[in-house]
Design an enzyme around this catalytic site. Structure first.
Site, PDB file in Angstrom:
ATOM      1  N   CYS A 143     -48.402 -11.974 -24.166  1.00  0.00           N
ATOM      2  CA  CYS A 143     -49.039 -13.139 -24.805  1.00  0.00           C
ATOM      3  C   CYS A 143     -50.142 -12.605 -25.703  1.00  0.00           C
ATOM      4  O   CYS A 143     -51.282 -13.053 -25.641  1.00  0.00           O
ATOM      5  CB  CYS A 143     -49.540 -14.143 -23.772  1.00  0.00           C
ATOM      6  SG  CYS A 143     -50.619 -13.447 -22.524  1.00  0.00           S
ATOM      7  N   ASP A 192     -45.375  -8.015  -8.195  1.00  0.00           N
ATOM      8  CA  ASP A 192     -46.696  -8.015  -8.834  1.00  0.00           C
ATOM      9  C   ASP A 192     -47.595  -7.097  -8.032  1.00  0.00           C
ATOM     10  O   ASP A 192     -47.493  -7.023  -6.819  1.00  0.00           O
ATOM     11  CB  ASP A 192     -47.296  -9.424  -8.905  1.00  0.00           C
ATOM     12  CG  ASP A 192     -48.311  -9.533 -10.033  1.00  0.00           C
ATOM     13  OD1 ASP A 192     -47.955 -10.040 -11.122  1.00  0.00           O
ATOM     14  OD2 ASP A 192     -49.460  -9.093  -9.839  1.00  0.00           O
ATOM     15  N   ALA A 208     -46.588 -12.624 -11.225  1.00  0.00           N
ATOM     16  CA  ALA A 208     -47.553 -13.668 -10.831  1.00  0.00           C
ATOM     17  C   ALA A 208     -48.192 -14.322 -12.062  1.00  0.00           C
ATOM     18  O   ALA A 208     -48.463 -13.621 -13.037  1.00  0.00           O
ATOM     19  CB  ALA A 208     -48.624 -13.056  -9.951  1.00  0.00           C
ATOM     20  N   GLY A 242     -45.867 -16.620 -11.489  1.00  0.00           N
ATOM     21  CA  GLY A 242     -44.481 -16.973 -11.187  1.00  0.00           C
ATOM     22  C   GLY A 242     -43.853 -17.992 -12.120  1.00  0.00           C
ATOM     23  O   GLY A 242     -42.733 -18.450 -11.866  1.00  0.00           O
ATOM     24  N   GLY A 243     -44.539 -18.330 -13.196  1.00  0.00           N
ATOM     25  CA  GLY A 243     -43.983 -19.324 -14.129  1.00  0.00           C
ATOM     26  C   GLY A 243     -42.598 -18.899 -14.617  1.00  0.00           C
ATOM     27  O   GLY A 243     -41.656 -19.694 -14.631  1.00  0.00           O
ATOM     28  N   LYS A 244     -42.485 -17.624 -14.989  1.00  0.00           N
ATOM     29  CA  LYS A 244     -41.204 -17.181 -15.562  1.00  0.00           C
ATOM     30  C   LYS A 244     -40.182 -16.912 -14.457  1.00  0.00           C
ATOM     31  O   LYS A 244     -38.988 -17.117 -14.661  1.00  0.00           O
ATOM     32  CB  LYS A 244     -41.422 -15.961 -16.464  1.00  0.00           C
ATOM     33  CG  LYS A 244     -42.333 -16.307 -17.644  1.00  0.00           C
ATOM     34  CD  LYS A 244     -42.431 -15.207 -18.656  1.00  0.00           C
ATOM     35  CE  LYS A 244     -43.488 -15.511 -19.701  1.00  0.00           C
ATOM     36  NZ  LYS A 244     -44.875 -15.496 -19.187  1.00  0.00           N
ATOM     37  N   ASP A 302     -47.026  -1.653  -7.505  1.00  0.00           N
ATOM     38  CA  ASP A 302     -47.164  -1.249  -8.903  1.00  0.00           C
ATOM     39  C   ASP A 302     -45.744  -1.005  -9.416  1.00  0.00           C
ATOM     40  O   ASP A 302     -45.053  -0.096  -8.942  1.00  0.00           O
ATOM     41  CB  ASP A 302     -48.018   0.030  -8.956  1.00  0.00           C
ATOM     42  CG  ASP A 302     -48.017   0.667 -10.337  1.00  0.00           C
ATOM     43  OD1 ASP A 302     -47.375   0.119 -11.262  1.00  0.00           O
ATOM     44  OD2 ASP A 302     -48.657   1.725 -10.486  1.00  0.00           O
ATOM     45  N   ASP A 359     -43.087  -8.728 -18.352  1.00  0.00           N
ATOM     46  CA  ASP A 359     -44.140  -9.558 -18.975  1.00  0.00           C
ATOM     47  C   ASP A 359     -45.458  -8.839 -18.701  1.00  0.00           C
ATOM     48  O   ASP A 359     -46.169  -9.163 -17.746  1.00  0.00           O
ATOM     49  CB  ASP A 359     -44.092 -10.946 -18.303  1.00  0.00           C
ATOM     50  CG  ASP A 359     -45.000 -11.956 -18.974  1.00  0.00           C
ATOM     51  OD1 ASP A 359     -45.416 -11.719 -20.114  1.00  0.00           O
ATOM     52  OD2 ASP A 359     -45.302 -12.983 -18.338  1.00  0.00           O
ATOM     53  N   CYS A 409     -43.605  -8.177 -13.574  1.00  0.00           N
ATOM     54  CA  CYS A 409     -45.024  -8.554 -13.512  1.00  0.00           C
ATOM     55  C   CYS A 409     -45.016 -10.073 -13.375  1.00  0.00           C
ATOM     56  O   CYS A 409     -45.123 -10.795 -14.361  1.00  0.00           O
ATOM     57  CB  CYS A 409     -45.739  -8.127 -14.783  1.00  0.00           C
ATOM     58  SG  CYS A 409     -45.780  -6.339 -15.010  1.00  0.00           S
TER      59      CYS A 409
HETATM   60  C1  LIG Z   1     -48.987 -11.682 -18.040  1.00  0.00           C
HETATM   61  S1  LIG Z   1     -49.218 -11.738 -16.333  1.00  0.00           S
HETATM   62  C2  LIG Z   1     -47.645 -12.267 -15.788  1.00  0.00           C
HETATM   63  C3  LIG Z   1     -47.391 -13.746 -15.921  1.00  0.00           C
HETATM   64  C4  LIG Z   1     -46.096 -14.164 -15.240  1.00  0.00           C
HETATM   65  N1  LIG Z   1     -44.972 -13.415 -15.728  1.00  0.00           N
HETATM   66  C5  LIG Z   1     -45.797 -15.657 -15.409  1.00  0.00           C
HETATM   67  O1  LIG Z   1     -45.056 -16.019 -16.306  1.00  0.00           O
HETATM   68  O2  LIG Z   1     -46.301 -16.440 -14.613  1.00  0.00           O
HETATM   69  C6  LIG Z   1     -49.199 -10.062 -15.913  1.00  0.00           C
HETATM   70  C7  LIG Z   1     -49.126  -9.767 -14.428  1.00  0.00           C
HETATM   71  O3  LIG Z   1     -48.875  -8.378 -14.281  1.00  0.00           O
HETATM   72  C8  LIG Z   1     -49.456  -7.952 -13.075  1.00  0.00           C
HETATM   73  N2  LIG Z   1     -49.509  -6.481 -13.174  1.00  0.00           N
HETATM   74  C9  LIG Z   1     -50.350  -5.712 -13.889  1.00  0.00           C
HETATM   75  N3  LIG Z   1     -50.038  -4.426 -13.763  1.00  0.00           N
HETATM   76  C10 LIG Z   1     -48.951  -4.357 -12.956  1.00  0.00           C
HETATM   77  C11 LIG Z   1     -48.159  -3.304 -12.451  1.00  0.00           C
HETATM   78  N4  LIG Z   1     -48.419  -2.049 -12.757  1.00  0.00           N
HETATM   79  N5  LIG Z   1     -47.118  -3.619 -11.640  1.00  0.00           N
HETATM   80  C12 LIG Z   1     -46.852  -4.910 -11.315  1.00  0.00           C
HETATM   81  N6  LIG Z   1     -47.595  -5.948 -11.764  1.00  0.00           N
HETATM   82  C13 LIG Z   1     -48.610  -5.676 -12.578  1.00  0.00           C
HETATM   83  C14 LIG Z   1     -50.766  -8.678 -13.044  1.00  0.00           C
HETATM   84  O4  LIG Z   1     -51.269  -8.761 -11.716  1.00  0.00           O
HETATM   85  C15 LIG Z   1     -50.379 -10.042 -13.613  1.00  0.00           C
HETATM   86  O5  LIG Z   1     -50.094 -10.938 -12.584  1.00  0.00           O
END
Ligand SMILES: C[S@@+](CC[C@H](N)C(=O)[O-])C[C@H]1O[C@@H](n2cnc3c(N)ncnc32)[C@H](O)[C@@H]1O
EC number: 2.1.1.176
Length: 433
Positions: free
Chosen positions: A373, A275, A253, A255-257, A301, A320, A251
């Site tokens: 978080c 993502d 976006a 993209g920080g991690k 997904d 994440d 997950c």
């Molecule tokens: C907490 S954010 C991630 C932050 C990211 N790891 C960072 O450090 O920048 C959660 C992300 O999960 C994505 N997301 C939610 N459900 C998802 C799924 N089933 N599959 C892939 N991505 C998903 C969302 O679009 C969102 O960008």
């Protein structure tokens, strides 16, 4: 939402109305900022963030001052009065200016029939001062359900969590270890007269004493540093990255991690950043480009592995998950207005589903780091406990770290007004086949 040509407070009231109707500040504030002259943008940002942060306190006061609610079509004026109350209670601005300009803003919103009400409410608010909060929602400026949930989950910490959520978060940087050492960057900051200290737990983190625009940071544009909270930076210390590994950021976006992973270990075989959001995924590429890093991006997904997975298992998976974001309320105060208590159970189901799907594509001997978080156990250690019950082969790893609290199944960081956000991490290993 058109805010073009509106005075600042009127534009802020429209943004807050949009938040009440379900849009995040991240969605509705940038277009409104674009419609303002650049010199007014910081003030607009401060009004929208500040009023969201203190919404429940200010709303309690406003409702006590109104004999009856405004008609739904006049709701924007309710928000205009909240913005004015925020300024009366929390800013240094002269009261007469707040009153006069709020009446003008009411007119600019095409609500001339309500100027008398705005004037009367704000005059009595000025004369009488802030009332004693009538309930916990007003006192702590959080929705009542959040206060109760935190009190239930954290009997010894709930008040400090609520207080931390009402502070402004520090600005924290991650130094790109491939480019420079933390000490060398601290020297650069000193030369630029930007006060900063190393973070306590994250090895490449630097916390600024006062936030600055990113373009004031030495070598920001060429990728020497990124802005990232200390708690978020800790993911790389748990992943145990080694050259040659195939890594999935499930997950990813914005993209920080993903970027932190690539900076932390040279020679990874491949990093796949996934993502499901087509809107958010390009942010990952932008961040990678600035840092001159490479990952394989995929919009899908994560749980639907049949659709996107090539059958090659991953040595490391960072999961994440989407969550309530209850650990980062100080950075996103609009969460207080957007999140509902009824969101948590469906989120927990999504989190457990993602964890199960990711476990299947983790290599035997591989490691998965689950992160949120959130400060709600329902999304954190209880997910891990439920997962362990369903999967007997899971080997939890107790990381040897000095931060957070041991929850039996993972570590919880609570938001710290002096440093990191609220975060949860669990480290799980799959036995060798
Ligand atoms: C907490 S954010 C991630 C932050 C990211 N790891 C960072 O450090 O920048 C959660 C992300 O999960 C994505 N997301 C939610 N459900 C998802 C799924 N089933 N599959 C892939 N991505 C998903 C969302 O679009 C969102 O960008």
């Amino acid at each position: 939402m058109d805010t073009y040509g509106l005075p600042l407070r009127a534009a802020a009231a429209k943004v807050l109305l949009a938040v009440e109707n379900g849009q995040s500040l991240n969605q509705c504030l940038p277009p409104a900022l674009q419609q303002l002259p650049p010199d007014q943008r910081p003030a607009m940002q401060a009004l929208c963030f500040g009023t969201s942060r203190w919404f429940h306190r200010l709303d309690g006061e406003l409702r006590s001052r109104l004999k009856k609610s405004l008609r739904p079509t006049d709701r924007v004026v309710h928000h205009l009065m909240l913005v004015a109350l925020f300024q009366l209670r929390f800013s240094q601005q002269a009261n007469y200016a707040i009153l006069n300009e709020s009446v003008e803003a009411c007119r600019a919103l095409n609500k001339p029939h309500l100027t008398g009400l705005v004037n009367g409410v704000l005059r009595s608010a000025e004369r009488e001062g802030a009332p004693e909060p009538a309930d916990d929602a007003s006192r702590f400026s959080h929705p009542q359900w959040m206060v109760e949930k935190l009190r239930h989950n954290w009997p010894d910490d709930w008040q400090s969590i609520l207080d931390a959520n009402n502070t402004q978060a520090p600005m924290t940087l991650r130094v790109n270890a491939r480019r420079m050492s933390r000490d060398a960057y601290l020297d650069l900051l000193k030369e630029a007269v930007i006060e900063a200290v190393p973070t306590r737990f994250a090895p490449h983190g630097i916390q600024l004493v006062h936030p600055v625009p990113v373009d004031h940071l030495p070598y920001f544009l060429d990728g020497t540093v990124s802005v990232q909270d200390e708690a978020a930076q800790l993911c790389t210390t748990l992943l145990d990255l080694k050259p040659g590994q195939r890594v999935l950021d499930a997950c990813a976006a914005p993209g920080g991690k993903t970027c932190a992973i690539l900076e932390a270990c040279d020679g990874l075989n491949e990093v796949v950043a996934l993502d499901e959001s087509a809107e958010r995924l390009p942010r990952v590429q932008e961040n990678l480009d600035r840092l001159d890093l490479h990952a394989t991006l995929n919009q899908a997904d994560a749980a639907d592995t049949e659709q996107w997975w090539d059958g090659e298992p991953f040595d490391r998976i960072l999961l994440d998950v989407p969550c309530s974001a209850s650990g980062v309320i100080r950075r996103h105060p609009d969460i207080k207005l957007l999140r509902r208590e009824s969101d948590i159970t469906p989120l927990a189901a999504i989190q457990l589903g993602l964890l199960n799907a990711m476990w299947d594509i983790l290599k035997p001997g591989g490691r998965l780091v689950y992160a949120t978080c959130s400060v709600f156990p329902q999304e954190n250690h209880r997910i891990i406990q439920r997962f362990q019950k369903q999967n007997q082969d899971v080997q939890p790893v107790e990381p040897d770290v000095a931060w957070g609290r041991d929850m039996g199944a993972g570590r919880q960081l609570l938001p710290d007004p002096e440093s990191h956000d609220g975060f949860f991490y669990a480290v799980l290993e799959k036995p060798e086949a």
